[in-house]
Structure formats: structure tokens, C-alpha cells
Design an enzyme around this catalytic site. Structure first.
Site, PDB file in Angstrom:
ATOM      1  N   MET A  28       4.844   7.565 -17.703  1.00  0.00           N
ATOM      2  CA  MET A  28       6.610   8.038 -17.989  1.00  0.00           C
ATOM      3  C   MET A  28       7.211   6.710 -17.504  1.00  0.00           C
ATOM      4  O   MET A  28       8.477   6.466 -17.772  1.00  0.00           O
ATOM      5  CB  MET A  28       6.856   8.777 -17.226  1.00  0.00           C
ATOM      6  CG  MET A  28       6.618  10.381 -17.583  1.00  0.00           C
ATOM      7  SD  MET A  28       7.937  11.628 -17.219  1.00  0.00           S
ATOM      8  CE  MET A  28       7.797  11.684 -15.072  1.00  0.00           C
ATOM      9  N   LEU A  31       6.519   1.085 -14.551  1.00  0.00           N
ATOM     10  CA  LEU A  31       5.662   0.797 -14.581  1.00  0.00           C
ATOM     11  C   LEU A  31       5.127  -0.142 -12.972  1.00  0.00           C
ATOM     12  O   LEU A  31       6.331  -1.048 -12.490  1.00  0.00           O
ATOM     13  CB  LEU A  31       4.498   0.217 -15.233  1.00  0.00           C
ATOM     14  CG  LEU A  31       4.667   1.228 -16.418  1.00  0.00           C
ATOM     15  CD1 LEU A  31       4.043  -0.312 -17.643  1.00  0.00           C
ATOM     16  CD2 LEU A  31       3.811   2.210 -16.574  1.00  0.00           C
ATOM     17  N   HIS A  32       4.216   0.062 -12.096  1.00  0.00           N
ATOM     18  CA  HIS A  32       3.627  -0.087 -10.614  1.00  0.00           C
ATOM     19  C   HIS A  32       2.466  -0.570 -10.560  1.00  0.00           C
ATOM     20  O   HIS A  32       1.137  -0.002 -11.927  1.00  0.00           O
ATOM     21  CB  HIS A  32       4.242   0.547 -10.142  1.00  0.00           C
ATOM     22  CG  HIS A  32       3.460   2.211  -9.866  1.00  0.00           C
ATOM     23  ND1 HIS A  32       2.722   2.433  -9.331  1.00  0.00           N
ATOM     24  CD2 HIS A  32       4.879   3.057 -10.209  1.00  0.00           C
ATOM     25  CE1 HIS A  32       2.360   3.896 -10.063  1.00  0.00           C
ATOM     26  NE2 HIS A  32       4.200   3.716  -9.578  1.00  0.00           N
ATOM     27  N   HIS A  35       0.175   2.621 -12.473  1.00  0.00           N
ATOM     28  CA  HIS A  35      -0.328   2.587 -12.827  1.00  0.00           C
ATOM     29  C   HIS A  35      -1.189   1.987 -13.674  1.00  0.00           C
ATOM     30  O   HIS A  35      -2.640   1.745 -14.474  1.00  0.00           O
ATOM     31  CB  HIS A  35       1.235   2.709 -14.394  1.00  0.00           C
ATOM     32  CG  HIS A  35       1.983   2.743 -13.832  1.00  0.00           C
ATOM     33  ND1 HIS A  35       3.103   2.667 -13.476  1.00  0.00           N
ATOM     34  CD2 HIS A  35       2.282   4.718 -13.525  1.00  0.00           C
ATOM     35  CE1 HIS A  35       3.568   4.263 -13.295  1.00  0.00           C
ATOM     36  NE2 HIS A  35       3.306   5.479 -13.573  1.00  0.00           N
ATOM     37  N   GLY A 149      -4.102   9.835 -11.608  1.00  0.00           N
ATOM     38  CA  GLY A 149      -3.924   9.258 -10.267  1.00  0.00           C
ATOM     39  C   GLY A 149      -4.075  10.785  -9.191  1.00  0.00           C
ATOM     40  O   GLY A 149      -3.159  11.833  -9.742  1.00  0.00           O
ATOM     41  N   LYS A 151      -2.418  10.633  -7.156  1.00  0.00           N
ATOM     42  CA  LYS A 151      -1.218  10.460  -6.572  1.00  0.00           C
ATOM     43  C   LYS A 151      -0.555  11.960  -6.716  1.00  0.00           C
ATOM     44  O   LYS A 151      -0.517  12.888  -6.438  1.00  0.00           O
ATOM     45  CB  LYS A 151      -0.419   9.509  -7.067  1.00  0.00           C
ATOM     46  CG  LYS A 151       0.917   9.642  -6.335  1.00  0.00           C
ATOM     47  CD  LYS A 151       2.226   9.679  -5.481  1.00  0.00           C
ATOM     48  CE  LYS A 151       3.524   9.692  -5.867  1.00  0.00           C
ATOM     49  NZ  LYS A 151       4.235   9.616  -6.518  1.00  0.00           N
ATOM     50  N   GLN A 155      -1.251  17.848 -10.489  1.00  0.00           N
ATOM     51  CA  GLN A 155      -1.516  17.621 -11.726  1.00  0.00           C
ATOM     52  C   GLN A 155      -3.348  17.314 -12.630  1.00  0.00           C
ATOM     53  O   GLN A 155      -2.950  17.870 -13.572  1.00  0.00           O
ATOM     54  CB  GLN A 155      -0.735  16.326 -12.221  1.00  0.00           C
ATOM     55  CG  GLN A 155      -0.164  15.474 -14.099  1.00  0.00           C
ATOM     56  CD  GLN A 155       0.357  14.551 -13.939  1.00  0.00           C
ATOM     57  OE1 GLN A 155       1.760  14.897 -14.075  1.00  0.00           O
ATOM     58  NE2 GLN A 155      -0.021  13.804 -13.888  1.00  0.00           N
ATOM     59  N   SER A 187       5.505   4.690  -7.082  1.00  0.00           N
ATOM     60  CA  SER A 187       5.619   6.058  -7.124  1.00  0.00           C
ATOM     61  C   SER A 187       7.073   5.247  -8.123  1.00  0.00           C
ATOM     62  O   SER A 187       7.821   3.811  -7.953  1.00  0.00           O
ATOM     63  CB  SER A 187       6.462   7.273  -6.700  1.00  0.00           C
ATOM     64  OG  SER A 187       7.503   7.761  -7.470  1.00  0.00           O
ATOM     65  N   SER A 188       7.387   5.249  -9.158  1.00  0.00           N
ATOM     66  CA  SER A 188       8.286   4.581  -9.980  1.00  0.00           C
ATOM     67  C   SER A 188       9.669   5.232  -9.169  1.00  0.00           C
ATOM     68  O   SER A 188      10.858   4.922  -9.305  1.00  0.00           O
ATOM     69  CB  SER A 188       8.430   5.727 -11.588  1.00  0.00           C
ATOM     70  OG  SER A 188       7.165   5.140 -12.273  1.00  0.00           O
TER      71      SER A 188
END
Ligand code: AMP
Length: 283
Positions: A28, A31-32, A35, A149, A151, A155, A187-188
């Protein structure tokens, strides 16, 4: 790096990869390094990597969270370019909402126990949105492998379940959590935290590590109580849930003997920003 904004253009291009492997990384944006780790693995393992950047409205149960979700596509593209230079395997898909949802759809899925616990319980409809967008993306991209991920541990379990239910020919690859130096899971949503809040949020991981130390030595209830008290002592943090569960079924346990693969899951508010994290206590 190739960039496509429409399904038709992307599919036209992908025709030339019909007999090749495609690794897909849905994101989404904002990005970090977390990702990037998924993208690096997808590039390594496939002939082509397709990364989508799409803030999926159907998976947000909270309007404010959707509105405040960080969006900066140009910065994201520069970030990818900088990380992978001119790697020829790079395709970025930037669809708008109409491309992904040309017709209004509302679907609900039965993910069994996964539809009942933790994120499903606290974010009603969230995994229906995840299911809808991934069904669409998998149909458009037809990936060989898709990367997610750990994380977002629940999901990942939901996606595996979805693929099994729909008998989709895609291999789902789970990737480890990438953290800041202080332990905070990347996290974004961290972009919405002040530097002080980020420091305070790092306690989430610290207390999860404490729980790991205490697993099997103290009772499940004691470990949970210690975590809850520790979080309460940090004024900036508000616990939404803590679950200690079987890592395969995500069923909460009350006794260590109930599982040989045990994971602690948390959702914590830092101000009005909701963060999730998890740590394997033992396996
Ligand atoms: P998002 O953009 O938040 O939807 O995330 C896109 C993908 O990146 C999902 O599969 C996430 O689980 C994964 N991801 C997000 N944060 C991290 C992280 N810190 N480490 C590893 N993967 C992550």
C-alpha cells in the site's frame, strides 16, 4: 523500471512473460525496508518482479485510518529506484481504485477460525477487503509466487487459506519482520508517529521479548499479565489486544502444552495510530 497504471497495459506487457516466473509483492506504498526485503526476495527468485502500490479502500474499517494513510508515490518510486538501480526485472503497478474495482463489489469469505480472532475481531470486514483485492490482483498478474510479511502474520495465514480455497496456482512466501534498530517493527503507519512516540513504541517489541523469556517458565496467564502491566506503565501506549496463540491455527492457548509453535500477537495504539506486532515465543 517499468511503470504501469492500467490493467490492460500491464497485462499486455506480461504476455511476453507467459513462460517465465513472476514474483508479486502487493503493497500500500509509503515504502520502507520491510517492503524492500520482500521485493529483493521476489527479484532473486523470479524472472520478473511486479510490485503493486495501491491503498485498498475495502480493507479499511476505519475512515480516518484510510484518509490519514501515508501516500507519496513519487518518493516510493525514487526509493525503489535507489534500492535496485536499473534492475531490468522491476515492474511497478500503480492502479487507481476504478482499475481495481471497475464494478462495485462486496464479498465476504469464510476463513474459518482466522475470520474470528484478533485482527478479524477488531477490524470487522478487514480480511474481506484483503481477499477481494488479492483475488483481483492474482487474476491480473497471474504470479508464480507472491510475497507477504510475517509482520501481518494473520494476513499471511488468511492469504494461504484464500489460495487454498480458490485453488489458485500461486505459491505464497512468508518473509521475516524487518525492524528499526530499536526493535520497532517497520510499518508505513510509523510515519505518523513523532520521534518520541517511536521510542515509546519500541517498548512493544521489548515487552514481547520479555514474554519470550518468560514463556514456559511462568504460566500463560502470568506472561500475559506481565505484558499488560508493562504496557500500562507506558502512558503513550494503549493495548487493544494481546493473544498468545498457536502459530498454525491462531487459536489462543491457555496452557503451554497446547502447542509446540507458539506466537504472541499484539495490537497497540500509540496516540491514534494503531500498530501490530508479533514474536514467536517458541517453536
Ligand atoms: P503494506 O504496504 O503495509 O500493506 O505491506 C505490504 C507487505 O509488506 C505485506 O505483506 C506486509 O506484511 C509486508 N510488511 C510490512 N511491514 C513489514 C516489515 N516490517 N517486515 C516485513 N514485511 C513487512
Amino acid at each position: 523500471m517499468l511503470i504501469f497504471k492500467t490493467v490492460v497495459e500491464l497485462q499486455q506487457f506480461l504476455l511476453s512473460y507467459a513462460n517465465k516466473t513472476i514474483g508479486f509483492v502487493p503493497t500500500m506504498g509509503a515504502l520502507h525496508q520491510g517492503h524492500l526485503s520482500l521485493m529483493a526476495k521476489a527479484i532473486e527468485e523470479n524472472d520478473l518482479m511486479v510490485c503493486s502500490i495501491f491503498v485498498n479502500p475495502t480493507q479499511f474499517n476505519n475512515k480516518e485510518d484510510l484518509e490519514k494513510y501515508p501516500r507519496h508515490t513519487d518518493k516510493d518510486l525514487a526509493f525503489i529506484q535507489n534500492a535496485f538501480a536499473d534492475n531490468a526485472k522491476l515492474v511497478i503497478f500503480l492502479p487507481d481504485v476504478k482499475e481495481i474495482y471497475p464494478n462495485k463489489i462486496e464479498k465476504s469469505y469464510d476463513f474459518g477460525n482466522l475470520s474470528l480472532v484478533m485482527e478479524a475481531q477488531h477490524r470487522p470486514g478487514h480480511f474481506d477487503g484483503v481477499g477481494m483485492v488479492l483475488e483481483r490482483f492474482f487474476d491480473v498478474v497471474q504470479p508464480t509466487r507472491a510475497y507477504f510479511g510475517e509482520k501481518d502474520f494473520q494476513q499471511l495465514a488468511v492469504v494461504r487459506n484464500l489460495v487454498k480455497q480458490l485453488k489458485l496456482p500461486v505459491q505464497i512466501i512468508g518473509c521475516p519482520i524487518v525492524r528499526e534498530a530499536n526493535g520497532l517493527a517497520m510499518s508505513s503507519r510509523n510515519e505518523r508517529l513523532t520521534p518520541e512516540q517511536k521510542e515509546q513504541a519500541a517498548n512493544i517489541y521489548k515487552f514481547l521479548q520479555d514474554a519470550k523469556q518468560q514463556a514456559k517458565i511462568l504460566s500463560v496467564e502470568e506472561v500475559k499479565n506481565n505484558f499488560i502491566s508493562a504496557i500500562k506503565n507506558i502512558l503513550a501506549l494503549q493495548l487493544e489486544y494481546l493473544e498468545i496463540a498457536d502459530g498454525n491455527t491462531l487459536t489462543p492457548i491457555t496452557n503451554w502444552e497446547e502447542t509446540t509453535y507458539c506466537v504472541a500477537f499484539v495490537a497497540v495504539f500509540v496516540g491514534n495510530v494503531r500498530l501490530i506486532d508479533n514474536v514467536t515465543l517458541y517453536s
